[in-house]
Design a protein around this motif. Sequence first.
Motif, short mmCIF file in Angstrom:
data_model
loop_
_atom_site.label_atom_id
_atom_site.label_comp_id
_atom_site.label_asym_id
_atom_site.label_seq_id
_atom_site.Cartn_x
_atom_site.Cartn_y
_atom_site.Cartn_z
N SER A 39 0.85 -1.20 0.00
CA SER A 39 0.00 0.00 0.00
C SER A 39 0.88 1.25 0.00
CB SER A 39 -0.92 0.01 1.22
OG SER A 39 -1.86 -1.03 1.13
N PRO A 40 0.45 2.33 -0.64
CA PRO A 40 1.30 3.52 -0.76
C PRO A 40 1.31 4.37 0.52
CG PRO A 40 -0.79 3.88 -1.84
CD PRO A 40 -0.80 2.45 -1.40
N ILE A 41 2.29 5.27 0.60
CA ILE A 41 2.40 6.22 1.73
C ILE A 41 1.15 7.12 1.75
CG2 ILE A 41 3.76 8.14 2.65
CD1 ILE A 41 6.23 6.85 1.44
N ASN A 42 0.71 7.42 2.99
CA ASN A 42 -0.46 8.26 3.26
C ASN A 42 -1.79 7.52 3.03
OD1 ASN A 42 1.17 10.48 3.92
ND2 ASN A 42 1.26 11.14 1.76
N PHE A 43 -1.73 6.23 2.72
CA PHE A 43 -2.97 5.47 2.55
C PHE A 43 -3.59 5.21 3.92
CE2 PHE A 43 -5.05 1.25 2.37
CZ PHE A 43 -6.11 1.60 1.55
N GLU A 44 -4.81 5.68 4.13
CA GLU A 44 -5.51 5.54 5.41
C GLU A 44 -6.36 4.28 5.35
OE1 GLU A 44 -9.16 7.86 7.44
OE2 GLU A 44 -7.39 9.11 7.07
N PHE A 45 -6.23 3.41 6.35
CA PHE A 45 -6.91 2.11 6.28
C PHE A 45 -7.71 1.75 7.53
CE2 PHE A 45 -2.57 1.51 7.76
CZ PHE A 45 -2.70 0.69 8.87
N MET A 46 -7.54 2.48 8.67
CA MET A 46 -8.36 2.20 9.85
C MET A 46 -8.32 3.41 10.79
SD MET A 46 -6.03 -0.49 12.08
CE MET A 46 -7.19 -0.54 13.44
#
Length: 476
Positions: free
Chosen positions: A30-37
């Motif tokens: 997943s890329p940098i700054n990807f928000e997942f939770m």
Amino acid sequence: MEIIINVIDQNDNNPEFTKDPFLGSVAESSPINFEFMKVTAIDKDEPGSLNADIRYKLLTQDPEKPNANMFFVNPMSGAIQMNSDGLCREKIPKYTLVIQAADMEGRGLINTATAIITVTDINDNAPEFVQSSYTASVPENKADALVVKMAMTDGDEPHTPAWSTKYSIIEGNDGGFFSVSTGPSQLEGIITTVKGLDFEKTSQYTLLVTVENDAPFTTRLPTSTATVIVNVEDENEAPVFNPVEKVVTVPENRRVGADLIAYTATDPDTVKNQKVWYKAGNDPARWLSVNKKTGLIKVRSPMDRESLFVRGDRYQALILAIDNDDIPATGTGTLVIQLEDVNDYAPIIEERTIKICNKESQPVTLSVTDKDGPGFGAPFRAELQGESANNWTIRMNGTKTGIILTPKSSLEQNDYNVVLRVYDNRGLAQDNTVHATVCDCKGNDVQCTNRVVAGVGLPGNIITSLHLNGSFVFWG
């Protein structure tokens, strides 16, 4: 008077997380700054006050690989996002984070909770053949034969579309002789034959096989290939007649010993240079002889189109061709003899016995048949022979397939032999004898009640005999 007392809030409540632990997942790579939770906490102090103003902070990350700052927690919202790239499920499938929540804008009372992050798989590992080349042997002429099983490896999560495999033969299968499928383990390619291989045409095939996952690659990955060399094993094949069914037309009276036809086969095993010999297989009427070396077929015994072994003018015999291998192989061909009719059967009268009254006699129709074909049958004609013409008259019916027999006059009751010569439409004839019993009766009511002795009619009397001393005594 009314006194209003305002209770001033004191920071006496620690922030409380809404759950512990928080569970989340993020796809590897997943890329940098990807928000997942997101993590959340509440504070029971006065809402909107500094005592209830919460800030979040990431305290620890376990494990600290590939670096210690893989994740970042937004201090205001509690959202967790990627802070670095390099996630790899195959190396680190799970991370544990300790998150702090503090009121008074992060300077007051604190509490902590755990966030467990599962790294989910993507198809970032290409399947690979365990071996880059295979060699196999397959017997010729065998369909659905197993050629080879090719084992695979794949670093993605087992039993997912990113891990299961599918295969293609991209070179060497121009004739469509092979197919490749996925084995039950999902990490195995199985090559089988679609149809029988011919050693004499191609003794070796070289196949190039590729593999990919059921799910598409998420990044550009190299495609694994393997080379499969298939050697075709020579088998002893039966000789082949061409055509498989051979038709020859001959008259049914072809003389014994005459040639019919040479019916030969070729041996597909050209490399072995074998010899082929011939014999009759199923020859129901035993009409044929077959030359062992040349396959020349001759008439062995007289043929008859009217034989019970002939169906629709066709007689079939099975001819065998056998090679001289250590374990001989036998090929079969069918010889069909189309028999042309010849006029070799004279017409016959079907009724051999008749009964007729001696008074007001009614004509009797006799049926005529001929075993030959229509060209040698009706119309028929007939003639009375000898003394038969003295007592009887004849005429043909309208179709000339039957004889109408009538007494010339009132005959004595007795037994008579009526001899008729019957001709077919080509003049072939033979004599037919009809046994006629003349009874003492009238018209169509034929009743024969009186006994006849020694060819003499004795009307009105019952004849009895007694054997005495070697002699017959008659009385009535």
